[in-house]
Enzyme design. Structure first.
Site, PDB file in Angstrom:
ATOM      1  N   TYR A   1     -12.834   2.119  -0.335  1.00  0.00           N
ATOM      2  CA  TYR A   1     -12.274   2.085   1.020  1.00  0.00           C
ATOM      3  C   TYR A   1     -13.265   2.639   2.037  1.00  0.00           C
ATOM      4  O   TYR A   1     -13.385   2.122   3.153  1.00  0.00           O
ATOM      5  CB  TYR A   1     -10.954   2.847   1.067  1.00  0.00           C
ATOM      6  CG  TYR A   1      -9.755   1.959   0.836  1.00  0.00           C
ATOM      7  CD1 TYR A   1      -8.874   1.656   1.860  1.00  0.00           C
ATOM      8  CD2 TYR A   1      -9.520   1.401  -0.415  1.00  0.00           C
ATOM      9  CE1 TYR A   1      -7.781   0.826   1.648  1.00  0.00           C
ATOM     10  CE2 TYR A   1      -8.438   0.568  -0.641  1.00  0.00           C
ATOM     11  CZ  TYR A   1      -7.572   0.287   0.393  1.00  0.00           C
ATOM     12  OH  TYR A   1      -6.503  -0.547   0.179  1.00  0.00           O
TER      13      TYR A   1
ATOM     14  N   TYR B   1     -10.787   4.618   7.783  1.00  0.00           N
ATOM     15  CA  TYR B   1     -11.618   4.653   6.581  1.00  0.00           C
ATOM     16  C   TYR B   1     -13.110   4.728   6.873  1.00  0.00           C
ATOM     17  O   TYR B   1     -13.892   5.079   5.979  1.00  0.00           O
ATOM     18  CB  TYR B   1     -11.294   3.450   5.690  1.00  0.00           C
ATOM     19  CG  TYR B   1      -9.890   3.544   5.145  1.00  0.00           C
ATOM     20  CD1 TYR B   1      -9.559   4.515   4.205  1.00  0.00           C
ATOM     21  CD2 TYR B   1      -8.875   2.709   5.610  1.00  0.00           C
ATOM     22  CE1 TYR B   1      -8.272   4.634   3.722  1.00  0.00           C
ATOM     23  CE2 TYR B   1      -7.577   2.817   5.127  1.00  0.00           C
ATOM     24  CZ  TYR B   1      -7.282   3.791   4.193  1.00  0.00           C
ATOM     25  OH  TYR B   1      -6.002   3.919   3.722  1.00  0.00           O
TER      26      TYR B   1
ATOM     27  N   ASP C   1       0.832  -1.205   0.000  1.00  0.00           N
ATOM     28  CA  ASP C   1       0.000   0.000   0.000  1.00  0.00           C
ATOM     29  C   ASP C   1       0.867   1.256   0.000  1.00  0.00           C
ATOM     30  O   ASP C   1       0.501   2.266  -0.597  1.00  0.00           O
ATOM     31  CB  ASP C   1      -0.932  -0.006   1.218  1.00  0.00           C
ATOM     32  CG  ASP C   1      -2.115   0.934   1.051  1.00  0.00           C
ATOM     33  OD1 ASP C   1      -2.658   1.006  -0.064  1.00  0.00           O
ATOM     34  OD2 ASP C   1      -2.488   1.592   2.035  1.00  0.00           O
TER      35      ASP C   1
ATOM     36  N   GLU D   1      -8.825  -3.094  -7.202  1.00  0.00           N
ATOM     37  CA  GLU D   1      -8.972  -3.056  -5.746  1.00  0.00           C
ATOM     38  C   GLU D   1      -9.129  -4.473  -5.192  1.00  0.00           C
ATOM     39  O   GLU D   1      -8.499  -4.839  -4.201  1.00  0.00           O
ATOM     40  CB  GLU D   1     -10.170  -2.184  -5.347  1.00  0.00           C
ATOM     41  CG  GLU D   1      -9.945  -0.689  -5.513  1.00  0.00           C
ATOM     42  CD  GLU D   1      -8.887  -0.153  -4.564  1.00  0.00           C
ATOM     43  OE1 GLU D   1      -8.783  -0.655  -3.431  1.00  0.00           O
ATOM     44  OE2 GLU D   1      -8.153   0.767  -4.971  1.00  0.00           O
TER      45      GLU D   1
ATOM     46  N   CYS E   1     -10.510   3.854  -5.387  1.00  0.00           N
ATOM     47  CA  CYS E   1      -9.685   3.827  -4.177  1.00  0.00           C
ATOM     48  C   CYS E   1     -10.298   4.681  -3.083  1.00  0.00           C
ATOM     49  O   CYS E   1     -10.310   4.296  -1.910  1.00  0.00           O
ATOM     50  CB  CYS E   1      -8.269   4.292  -4.502  1.00  0.00           C
ATOM     51  SG  CYS E   1      -7.136   4.181  -3.097  1.00  0.00           S
TER      52      CYS E   1
END
Length: 222
Positions: free
Chosen positions: A141, A165, A46, A207, A137
């Protein structure tokens, strides 16, 4: 509004989102089955991803037609770097990895492919394409964080990740980008809208692949 661009885009990826929520990496964050070795892999990759993502956001800023959107994406690009430096460094330290060492660890296939697609789309496409490519993204999330927050995690590292998140501050960031997406879609041509849907669907797939790669601890086969 049923005809918002965000609704059209999300309708294309509902099955992908369900697959993400059901993936053993994601379910393992709350049910106690995800080992720290897999989470360590994820955090390292990440970090690599966010460095590329920040550059894609910077390209969105450069292509934005107005100052407000340019400033927003430029701010988000800086925030992506800050997240990589702060949260990741703290998570890695708790996982027994030095942040400086993590930067030198190799980028693995799914990460390389995802970042390459993002940057190629951002640089080579129009503003609408660039925003559609970076949107999953942000949005997935937030949805995953909200989903996981219901059960929570007994692991403080995983709960910290979930809290980031699922938090209102992050959701406000996502909402701002969704508003931009709706404005872009409202003035887009049919061709541009088709390209937005294609890129959004593709990076939503990436993802899923990113979490799957972490669960399998994917490496280059040759």
């Amino acid at each position: 509004m049923a005809d918002r661009t965000r609704d059209l885009l999300w309708a294309d990826v509902t099955d992908i989102y369900r697959g993400i929520c059901a993936h053993p990496f994601v379910t393992g964050l709350t049910d106690g089955t995800l080992g720290h070795d897999r989470f360590r892999y994820y955090v390292v990759q990440d970090g690599h991803y966010l460095r590329g993502y920040a550059r894609a956001l910077a390209v969105c800023a450069a292509k934005a037609p107005g100052d407000t959107e340019a400033a927003m994406f430029a701010d988000h690009a800086g925030a992506a770097i800050a997240a990589e430096q702060q949260l990741h460094a703290e998570l890695l330290a708790a996982l027994g990895v030095d942040a400086g060492e993590a930067v030198s660890l190799p980028i693995t296939p799914a990460t390389q492919a995802y970042v390459s697609y993002l940057l190629a789309t951002a640089y080579g496409g129009c503003y609408a394409e660039a925003v559609a490519a970076v949107l999953p993204c942000y949005w997935i999330y937030a949805r995953v964080g909200e989903h996981l927050q219901v059960a929570g995690s007994d692991d403080p590292l995983y709960q910290r990740w979930i809290d980031m998140y699922a938090g209102q501050e992050y959701q406000a960031v996502v909402d701002a980008v969704l508003e931009v997406t709706d404005r872009i879609g409202a003035r887009a041509s049919q061709r541009e809208l088709a390209l937005m849907r294609r890129h959004f669907h593709t990076t939503a797939r990436y993802e899923w692949m990113f979490w799957d790669a972490a669960y399998r601890m994917e490496d280059w086969p040759v």
